[in-house]
Design a protein around this motif. Structure first.
Motif: not given
Length: 350
Positions: A99-120
């Protein structure tokens, strides 16, 4: 620091709540106005104004939507740098480049945390405490962006770990994505099970199947985006199970011991609390009445004895107004805790 959170599901709202506890200003936005309103009412932040300019924008949307959300945010100059929390990394990175995004300002991330429930409504400010948060910057990502996102991760109480997108996807297939399908396959066996069988269900079954309650739509996206590495792990697991089934059918159950031994060895390698080395703990079992305030009273008793509870599990006794709390403590402290609990009238197992 001012942070914009785009997407107010479980992870996005948990990020916002964690940051708000540290006094960080947070703006919230979501395509579902009801989800954004609920997150706001929970105290996770304020609605994102049109003229907002944040230090960091956290993109908390499903994997396939990350690149489009990033492109739109960069087009309006929403923040100085951007990160996401998707469970796969190669797909959003490739789509962002396309898509031509500015990759210099983008830090892909992934927190290894979660729950079986979803939503706010399922969000928790402490969701990331002591949990690993993978950061997978591209070669062109600026050090300034990496530093800003790393600071955000630490503000959430997580432990940043830097890796690359390909390695990340390969390893989460092993430790997260394939286990979800294994849990779903076991849980699926229960769908047509007679009630009499389910009446015998204990904590072991709950442990094995808990994550199978996750959101189907989101997990379908995650698995499709990481299909090849997940398929490799599943094929290996399926081969082990098929061999175990063959041994049992052939009347040679002792041969299954090899798989059980390998399983014990694998469990022993899982990192301990806060990502440290695995540690041996002693389990102290306590009978707890199923009544308000009893768990708090139990924890207070442990605290008064000067014993830190490293982990806790609760087994409920079917048909009885009690449960069994299994408190994991350091071996040297087990005797102290047992003595203190017995002195306080708690039924314990020595």
């Amino acid at each position: 620091m001012r942070v914009a959170v785009l997407g107010t599901g479980l992870i996005g709202t948990s990020v916002a709540l964690a940051l708000r506890e540290r006094g960080v200003g947070v703006w919230l936005a979501d395509e579902d106005p009801e989800a954004a309103r609920l997150a706001t009412n929970l105290g996770a932040g304020e609605p994102l104004p049109d003229s907002a300019h944040a230090d960091v924008a956290v993109i908390a949307v499903p994997p396939a939507a990350v690149a489009a959300t990033l492109a739109a945010a960069q087009a309006r100059t929403l923040a100085r740098c951007y990160t996401d929390v998707a469970s796969v990394k190669q797909l959003p990175v490739a789509q962002a480049r396309a898509r031509g995004c500015d990759m210099t300002s983008y830090v892909p991330g992934h927190p290894l945390a979660g729950r079986e429930k979803h939503g706010p409504a399922a969000a928790r400010a402490d969701l990331f405490l002591g949990r690993t948060w993978a950061l997978c910057p591209a070669p062109e990502t600026s050090e300034q962006a990496i530093a800003a996102v790393t600071a955000l991760v630490r503000e959430c109480g997580a432990v940043p770990m830097r890796t690359d997108a390909a390695a990340h996807d390969r390893w989460v297939a092993l430790v997260s994505h394939a286990p979800h399908l294994v849990a779903a396959a076991m849980a699926a066996r229960l769908e047509a099970a007679p009630p009499e069988a389910l009446d015998l269900a204990g904590q072991g079954l709950r442990d094995v199947t808990r994550i199978a309650a996750g959101d189907t739509g989101l997990w379908t996206q995650i698995l499709a985006a990481n299909a090849e590495p997940v398929a490799e792990v599943l094929a290996a697991v399926a081969a082990d199970l098929a061999e175990a089934a063959r041994m049992l059918t052939d009347g040679d159950p002792k041969s299954v011991a090899t798989l059980l031994d390998h399983g014990q060895a694998g469990v022993a390698r899982i990192p301990g609390k806060h990502g440290g080395e695995p540690r041996e703990f002693t389990a102290v079992q306590v009978v707890v009445p199923d009544a308000p305030g009893e768990l708090a009273r139990l924890f207070d008793a442990a605290g008064a004895a000067g014993v830190n509870i490293e982990d806790v599990r609760i087994e409920h006794s079917p048909g009885l107004p009690v449960g069994v709390a299994e408190l994991s403590v350091r071996p040297a402290e087990a005797g102290t805790l047992l003595d203190a609990l017995e002195a306080g009238g708690w039924p314990v197992r020595r």
